[in-house]
Write a protein that holds these residues in place. Structure first.
Motif, PDB file in Angstrom:
ATOM      1  N   TYR A  58       0.828  -1.206   0.000  1.00 33.26           N
ATOM      2  CA  TYR A  58       0.000   0.000   0.000  1.00 33.26           C
ATOM      3  C   TYR A  58       0.864   1.259   0.000  1.00 33.26           C
ATOM      4  O   TYR A  58       0.596   2.201  -0.744  1.00 33.26           O
ATOM      5  CB  TYR A  58      -0.943  -0.016   1.206  1.00 33.26           C
ATOM      6  CG  TYR A  58      -1.714   1.266   1.350  1.00 33.26           C
ATOM      7  CD1 TYR A  58      -2.751   1.570   0.480  1.00 33.26           C
ATOM      8  CD2 TYR A  58      -1.381   2.193   2.330  1.00 33.26           C
ATOM      9  CE1 TYR A  58      -3.454   2.757   0.593  1.00 33.26           C
ATOM     10  CE2 TYR A  58      -2.074   3.377   2.449  1.00 33.26           C
ATOM     11  CZ  TYR A  58      -3.106   3.652   1.577  1.00 33.26           C
ATOM     12  OH  TYR A  58      -3.781   4.833   1.693  1.00 33.26           O
ATOM     13  N   ARG A  59       1.903   1.276   0.825  1.00 31.28           N
ATOM     14  CA  ARG A  59       2.785   2.458   0.862  1.00 31.28           C
ATOM     15  C   ARG A  59       3.466   2.685  -0.476  1.00 31.28           C
ATOM     16  O   ARG A  59       3.614   3.829  -0.919  1.00 31.28           O
ATOM     17  CB  ARG A  59       3.815   2.286   1.970  1.00 31.28           C
ATOM     18  CG  ARG A  59       3.233   2.456   3.335  1.00 31.28           C
ATOM     19  CD  ARG A  59       4.310   2.481   4.397  1.00 31.28           C
ATOM     20  NE  ARG A  59       3.696   2.619   5.704  1.00 31.28           N
ATOM     21  CZ  ARG A  59       4.025   1.893   6.749  1.00 31.28           C
ATOM     22  NH1 ARG A  59       4.981   0.998   6.668  1.00 31.28           N
ATOM     23  NH2 ARG A  59       3.408   2.061   7.899  1.00 31.28           N
ATOM     24  N   ARG A  60       3.902   1.616  -1.133  1.00 32.06           N
ATOM     25  CA  ARG A  60       4.550   1.760  -2.438  1.00 32.06           C
ATOM     26  C   ARG A  60       3.554   2.261  -3.485  1.00 32.06           C
ATOM     27  O   ARG A  60       3.858   3.150  -4.277  1.00 32.06           O
ATOM     28  CB  ARG A  60       5.156   0.420  -2.859  1.00 32.06           C
ATOM     29  CG  ARG A  60       5.960   0.517  -4.132  1.00 32.06           C
ATOM     30  CD  ARG A  60       6.643  -0.779  -4.509  1.00 32.06           C
ATOM     31  NE  ARG A  60       5.669  -1.823  -4.796  1.00 32.06           N
ATOM     32  CZ  ARG A  60       5.573  -2.966  -4.120  1.00 32.06           C
ATOM     33  NH1 ARG A  60       6.374  -3.210  -3.107  1.00 32.06           N
ATOM     34  NH2 ARG A  60       4.677  -3.868  -4.459  1.00 32.06           N
ATOM     35  N   VAL A  64       2.468   6.009  -6.202  1.00 28.62           N
ATOM     36  CA  VAL A  64       2.097   5.996  -7.612  1.00 28.62           C
ATOM     37  C   VAL A  64       0.652   6.451  -7.802  1.00 28.62           C
ATOM     38  O   VAL A  64       0.023   6.149  -8.800  1.00 28.62           O
ATOM     39  CB  VAL A  64       2.308   4.592  -8.214  1.00 28.62           C
ATOM     40  CG1 VAL A  64       2.187   4.600  -9.725  1.00 28.62           C
ATOM     41  CG2 VAL A  64       3.632   4.017  -7.797  1.00 28.62           C
ATOM     42  N   ASN A  65       0.099   7.146  -6.816  1.00 25.14           N
ATOM     43  CA  ASN A  65      -1.215   7.771  -6.927  1.00 25.14           C
ATOM     44  C   ASN A  65      -2.385   6.846  -6.590  1.00 25.14           C
ATOM     45  O   ASN A  65      -3.466   7.009  -7.135  1.00 25.14           O
ATOM     46  CB  ASN A  65      -1.408   8.374  -8.330  1.00 25.14           C
ATOM     47  CG  ASN A  65      -2.396   9.509  -8.319  1.00 25.14           C
ATOM     48  OD1 ASN A  65      -2.700  10.058  -7.265  1.00 25.14           O
ATOM     49  ND2 ASN A  65      -2.900   9.863  -9.483  1.00 25.14           N
ATOM     50  N   LEU A  66      -2.204   5.877  -5.731  1.00 23.02           N
ATOM     51  CA  LEU A  66      -3.337   5.083  -5.247  1.00 23.02           C
ATOM     52  C   LEU A  66      -4.097   5.911  -4.216  1.00 23.02           C
ATOM     53  O   LEU A  66      -3.510   6.414  -3.269  1.00 23.02           O
ATOM     54  CB  LEU A  66      -2.858   3.776  -4.603  1.00 23.02           C
ATOM     55  CG  LEU A  66      -3.937   2.919  -3.956  1.00 23.02           C
ATOM     56  CD1 LEU A  66      -4.903   2.376  -5.005  1.00 23.02           C
ATOM     57  CD2 LEU A  66      -3.328   1.785  -3.162  1.00 23.02           C
ATOM     58  N   LYS A  67      -5.382   6.071  -4.431  1.00 15.28           N
ATOM     59  CA  LYS A  67      -6.217   6.839  -3.510  1.00 15.28           C
ATOM     60  C   LYS A  67      -6.713   5.957  -2.372  1.00 15.28           C
ATOM     61  O   LYS A  67      -6.894   4.753  -2.529  1.00 15.28           O
ATOM     62  CB  LYS A  67      -7.415   7.444  -4.249  1.00 15.28           C
ATOM     63  CG  LYS A  67      -7.031   8.338  -5.406  1.00 15.28           C
ATOM     64  CD  LYS A  67      -6.362   9.589  -4.922  1.00 15.28           C
ATOM     65  CE  LYS A  67      -6.052  10.489  -6.096  1.00 15.28           C
ATOM     66  NZ  LYS A  67      -4.956  11.371  -5.849  1.00 15.28           N
ATOM     67  N   TYR A  71      -9.104   2.092  -2.367  1.00 13.57           N
ATOM     68  CA  TYR A  71      -8.466   0.967  -1.687  1.00 13.57           C
ATOM     69  C   TYR A  71      -9.366   0.427  -0.572  1.00 13.57           C
ATOM     70  O   TYR A  71      -9.601  -0.777  -0.479  1.00 13.57           O
ATOM     71  CB  TYR A  71      -7.118   1.401  -1.115  1.00 13.57           C
ATOM     72  CG  TYR A  71      -6.435   0.327  -0.329  1.00 13.57           C
ATOM     73  CD1 TYR A  71      -5.847  -0.752  -0.972  1.00 13.57           C
ATOM     74  CD2 TYR A  71      -6.406   0.373   1.063  1.00 13.57           C
ATOM     75  CE1 TYR A  71      -5.228  -1.758  -0.252  1.00 13.57           C
ATOM     76  CE2 TYR A  71      -5.790  -0.636   1.786  1.00 13.57           C
ATOM     77  CZ  TYR A  71      -5.200  -1.693   1.129  1.00 13.57           C
ATOM     78  OH  TYR A  71      -4.605  -2.694   1.850  1.00 13.57           O
ATOM     79  N   VAL A  72      -9.897   1.317   0.254  1.00 14.14           N
ATOM     80  CA  VAL A  72     -10.775   0.888   1.348  1.00 14.14           C
ATOM     81  C   VAL A  72     -12.067   0.305   0.787  1.00 14.14           C
ATOM     82  O   VAL A  72     -12.573  -0.710   1.282  1.00 14.14           O
ATOM     83  CB  VAL A  72     -11.047   2.061   2.314  1.00 14.14           C
ATOM     84  CG1 VAL A  72     -12.117   1.707   3.321  1.00 14.14           C
ATOM     85  CG2 VAL A  72      -9.768   2.478   3.012  1.00 14.14           C
ATOM     86  N   PHE A  73     -12.605   0.923  -0.266  1.00 13.25           N
ATOM     87  CA  PHE A  73     -13.840   0.417  -0.858  1.00 13.25           C
ATOM     88  C   PHE A  73     -13.646  -0.989  -1.421  1.00 13.25           C
ATOM     89  O   PHE A  73     -14.566  -1.819  -1.362  1.00 13.25           O
ATOM     90  CB  PHE A  73     -14.340   1.366  -1.949  1.00 13.25           C
ATOM     91  CG  PHE A  73     -15.657   0.969  -2.530  1.00 13.25           C
ATOM     92  CD1 PHE A  73     -16.823   1.082  -1.780  1.00 13.25           C
ATOM     93  CD2 PHE A  73     -15.751   0.457  -3.806  1.00 13.25           C
ATOM     94  CE1 PHE A  73     -18.045   0.694  -2.301  1.00 13.25           C
ATOM     95  CE2 PHE A  73     -16.964   0.055  -4.340  1.00 13.25           C
ATOM     96  CZ  PHE A  73     -18.114   0.182  -3.586  1.00 13.25           C
ATOM     97  N   SER A  74     -12.454  -1.274  -1.963  1.00 15.95           N
ATOM     98  CA  SER A  74     -12.204  -2.622  -2.476  1.00 15.95           C
ATOM     99  C   SER A  74     -12.270  -3.664  -1.358  1.00 15.95           C
ATOM    100  O   SER A  74     -12.695  -4.799  -1.577  1.00 15.95           O
ATOM    101  CB  SER A  74     -10.846  -2.687  -3.176  1.00 15.95           C
ATOM    102  OG  SER A  74      -9.786  -2.614  -2.241  1.00 15.95           O
ATOM    103  N   LYS A  75     -11.859  -3.275  -0.161  1.00 11.71           N
ATOM    104  CA  LYS A  75     -11.947  -4.181   0.986  1.00 11.71           C
ATOM    105  C   LYS A  75     -13.388  -4.295   1.492  1.00 11.71           C
ATOM    106  O   LYS A  75     -13.847  -5.367   1.867  1.00 11.71           O
ATOM    107  CB  LYS A  75     -11.050  -3.708   2.132  1.00 11.71           C
ATOM    108  CG  LYS A  75      -9.591  -3.571   1.765  1.00 11.71           C
ATOM    109  CD  LYS A  75      -8.999  -4.909   1.436  1.00 11.71           C
ATOM    110  CE  LYS A  75      -7.518  -4.781   1.120  1.00 11.71           C
ATOM    111  NZ  LYS A  75      -6.958  -6.024   0.641  1.00 11.71           N
ATOM    112  N   VAL A  76     -14.104  -3.174   1.490  1.00 11.22           N
ATOM    113  CA  VAL A  76     -15.466  -3.143   2.042  1.00 11.22           C
ATOM    114  C   VAL A  76     -16.439  -3.918   1.156  1.00 11.22           C
ATOM    115  O   VAL A  76     -17.268  -4.675   1.659  1.00 11.22           O
ATOM    116  CB  VAL A  76     -15.928  -1.687   2.253  1.00 11.22           C
ATOM    117  CG1 VAL A  76     -17.407  -1.619   2.570  1.00 11.22           C
ATOM    118  CG2 VAL A  76     -15.108  -1.030   3.354  1.00 11.22           C
TER     119      VAL A  76
END
Length: 196
Positions: A58-60, A64-67, A71-76
């Motif tokens: 996630y940090r990497r 590169v512009n990951l919002k 990311y959280v919505f993909s988990k939810v």
């Protein structure tokens, strides 16, 4: 495995615990309490490492512009799909194991309640995963956050409403008891309105 435990408990308690004459309110309370605890615990434990295990990735990707929101919505949303499955499994097995009262409406209400319960457990697991510093500390944090859910459910000890209001287990337990109609025949007795 959890569904098999529910069937084992049903075998020990008997299928007819909702029967008007041979039923047992204590067994009904215990079966609902176990259903609630299984849903919350399995939901939280299934999601407790989802974020913390991907911390370095996630940090990497953040560079590169990951919002954060996608990311959280993909988990939810994935947790929501799992919660839909959990609810079908738990309520379906519960209805097969016990001679539950009511029809489709009561089944639907039990299903929605169980879905929300499993989903809230999964959100608790994701929250714990976000708080954890490593994958090894996540289980301890989950247990720390789940123990109040057990105590405040209202199934073990009756607590004032303002004390147990933050616990999702309390609302699920009250909903299960209301939907199943446990004690409604006694509460509707006209003798309660007579003077002592």
């Amino acid at each position: 495995l959890v569904s098999m435990l529910d069937v084992l408990v049903a075998f020990m308690m008997g299928r007819d615990m909702f029967d008007f004459t041979a039923g047992s309110t204590e067994n009904i309370t215990m079966s609902f309490f176990l259903l609630i605890i299984f849903a919350v615990f399995v939901g939280a434990l299934s999601q407790m490492r989802e974020i913390v295990k991907e911390n370095d990735i996630y940090r990497r990707e953040r560079l590169v512009n990951l919002k954060i929101f996608p990311y959280v919505f993909s988990k939810v949303w994935f947790a929501g799909l799992l919660a839909l499955y959990h609810a079908v499994a738990y309520v379906g097995i519960h209805y097969l194991a016990y001679d539950m009262p009511g029809g489709r409406l009561e089944f639907g209400l039990m299903y929605v309640t169980t879905f929300l319960l499993a989903f809230s457990g999964m959100m608790l697991g994701l929250f714990t995963s976000a708080l954890a510093t490593s994958a090894n500390t996540a289980p301890m944090l989950v247990i720390l956050l789940l123990m109040p859910q057990v105590v405040l459910s209202g199934a073990l000890v009756t607590l004032p409403g303002n004390v147990s209001a933050p616990a999702v287990t309390r609302w699920a337990f009250e909903t299960y008891m209301g939907v199943s109609g446990v004690g409604s025949d006694v509460a509707a007795d006209l003798c309660w309105q007579l003077p002592e």
